[in-house]
Design an enzyme around this catalytic site. Structure first.
Site, PDB file in Angstrom:
ATOM      1  N   ASP A  23     -25.589  15.596 -28.858  1.00  8.25           N
ATOM      2  CA  ASP A  23     -26.561  15.550 -27.752  1.00  8.25           C
ATOM      3  C   ASP A  23     -27.880  16.302 -27.988  1.00  8.25           C
ATOM      4  O   ASP A  23     -28.370  16.995 -27.077  1.00  8.25           O
ATOM      5  CB  ASP A  23     -25.911  16.089 -26.465  1.00  8.25           C
ATOM      6  N   ASP A  65     -25.746  11.734 -24.604  1.00  8.11           N
ATOM      7  CA  ASP A  65     -25.454  11.589 -23.192  1.00  8.11           C
ATOM      8  C   ASP A  65     -26.274  10.367 -22.753  1.00  8.11           C
ATOM      9  O   ASP A  65     -27.478  10.294 -23.048  1.00  8.11           O
ATOM     10  CB  ASP A  65     -25.966  12.865 -22.495  1.00  8.11           C
ATOM     11  N   HIS A  84     -30.630  13.501 -15.756  1.00 10.45           N
ATOM     12  CA  HIS A  84     -30.964  13.745 -17.169  1.00 10.45           C
ATOM     13  C   HIS A  84     -30.359  12.632 -18.017  1.00 10.45           C
ATOM     14  O   HIS A  84     -29.387  11.994 -17.620  1.00 10.45           O
ATOM     15  CB  HIS A  84     -30.405  15.108 -17.624  1.00 10.45           C
ATOM     16  N   LYS A 109     -22.082   8.256 -24.682  1.00 11.38           N
ATOM     17  CA  LYS A 109     -20.966   8.668 -23.811  1.00 11.38           C
ATOM     18  C   LYS A 109     -21.440   8.894 -22.380  1.00 11.38           C
ATOM     19  O   LYS A 109     -22.648   9.028 -22.140  1.00 11.38           O
ATOM     20  CB  LYS A 109     -20.316   9.940 -24.356  1.00 11.38           C
ATOM     21  N   CYS A 148     -21.052  20.160 -23.805  1.00  8.40           N
ATOM     22  CA  CYS A 148     -20.660  19.031 -24.658  1.00  8.40           C
ATOM     23  C   CYS A 148     -20.151  19.455 -26.028  1.00  8.40           C
ATOM     24  O   CYS A 148     -19.247  18.824 -26.570  1.00  8.40           O
ATOM     25  CB  CYS A 148     -21.790  18.008 -24.729  1.00  8.40           C
TER      26      CYS A 148
HETATM   27  C1  VGL Z   1     -24.419  18.215 -21.133  1.00 13.35           C
HETATM   28  C2  VGL Z   1     -24.644  18.992 -18.976  1.00 13.35           C
HETATM   29  C3  VGL Z   1     -24.657  17.700 -18.492  1.00 13.35           C
HETATM   30  C4  VGL Z   1     -24.318  18.518 -22.604  1.00 13.35           C
HETATM   31  C5  VGL Z   1     -24.419  16.925 -20.655  1.00 13.35           C
HETATM   32  O1  VGL Z   1     -24.707  17.660 -23.434  1.00 13.35           O
HETATM   33  O2  VGL Z   1     -23.856  19.625 -22.950  1.00 13.35           O
HETATM   34  N1  VGL Z   1     -24.522  19.241 -20.281  1.00 13.35           N
HETATM   35  N2  VGL Z   1     -24.537  16.682 -19.349  1.00 13.35           N
HETATM   36 ZN    ZN Z   2     -24.886  14.659 -18.717  1.00 10.25          ZN
END
Ligand code: VGL
Ligand code: ZN
Length: 205
Positions: A23, A65, A84, A109, A148
Site C-alpha cells: 500500500d 487499497d 481514501h 484489496k 495493512c
Molecule cells: C490502511 C487504514 C485504512 C493501510 C488501509 O494500508 O494500512 N490503513 N486502510
Molecule cells: Zn483502506
C-alpha cells in the site's frame, strides 16, 4: 558431518523469496487523504529493496487499497477513516517515485463496499500465486505498520510463509501512541524477523 546450511536462516534474498510492497499509495503519504506521518520515507527504502530483488529476478508484488467510493471503512458509512484510496482516483495511485514496473504484480484489496481488508491475503489470490511460484519466504514493507503491514504479515505467517519485516521500510499511523511498536512486537512474537537494508549485500548504483 557438516551441518547443512538452511538458506532461509540468511537475511539475504535468494531463490524461494518474494518481495511484498504494501500500500505505498498517494493517499497514505503526507498530504494524502489518510497521510501516514513520514510515510514518504519508505519510498527510497523500498526502491532499494526492489533493486535487490530485481537483480536476482525474484518475484515482486505490490498490494493496493482499492475501495469503492461508498466503502464501509469511510466515516460517512460509519467507519473509522476519511475516504481514501478510491479505485481509479489519484489518491489510489502508487507513490510517484516508487520504482514499480511491468515486473511487479499488483494485488488490489478491500474492493467491495461491505467489507474492509487490511491484509493483502484477504479476499485475494496472493497466497495461491506465491505458492505456485514456489515462494516460501516473504520480505514485507510499506504502509501502514499498524494496519495493512501488520495484518499482511500475520496472514502470511498463518499461510505458512516465513516473514522478514523490512523495518526501515515501514511507517505507522499510530492513532494511539505506540501502536506501531506494539504491532512490531506482536509480529516478532508470531515469528516474523526484522531486516534492514544494511543486512543485505551492498549493491552499487
Ligand atoms: C490502511 C487504514 C485504512 C493501510 C488501509 O494500508 O494500512 N490503513 N486502510
Ligand atoms: Zn483502506
Amino acid at each position: 558431518m557438516e551441518a547443512s546450511m538452511n538458506h532461509n536462516s540468511s537475511l539475504k534474498p535468494a531463490e524461494g523469496d518474494a518481495l511484498i510492497v504494501v500500500d505505498v499509495q498517494r493517499d497514505f503519504l503526507p498530504g494524502g487523504n489518510l497521510g501516514v506521518p513520514d510515510g514518504d520515507a519508505v519510498v527510497p527504502v523500498m526502491n532499494r529493496y526492489l533493486k535487490h530483488f530485481r537483480r536476482i529476478k525474484l518475484p515482486l508484488y505490490a498490494t493496493r487499497d482499492w475501495h469503492p467510493e461508498d466503502h464501509c471503512s469511510f466515516k460517512a458509512q460509519g467507519g473509522p477513516w476519511p475516504p481514501h484510496c478510491i479505485a481509479g482516483s489519484e489518491g489510489a495511485e502508487f507513490a510517484d517515485n516508487l520504482d514499480l514496473g511491468e515486473d511487479v504484480r499488483v494485488i488490489s484489496k478491500a474492493t467491495t463496499i461491505e467489507k474492509d481488508a487490511y491484509s493483502g491475503f484477504e479476499g485475494t489470490d496472493l497466497a495461491e500465486r506465491l505458492r505456485k511460484q514456489k515462494v516460501r519466504r516473504l520480505f514485507i514493507g510499506g504502509l501502514a505498520t499498524d494496519y495493512c503491514v501488520f495484518n499482511t504479515v500475520k496472514d502470511a505467517l498463518k499461510e505458512g510463509f516465513q516473514v522478514l519485516l523490512l523495518e526501515d521500510g515501514v511507517r505507522g499511523v499510530d492513532v494511539n501512541a505506540g501502536d506501531s511498536e506494539k504491532a512490531i512486537n506482536e509480529m516478532h512474537g508470531l515469528g516474523a524477523r526484522s531486516v534492514r537494508l544494511e543486512d543485505l549485500e551492498p549493491i552499487h548504483a
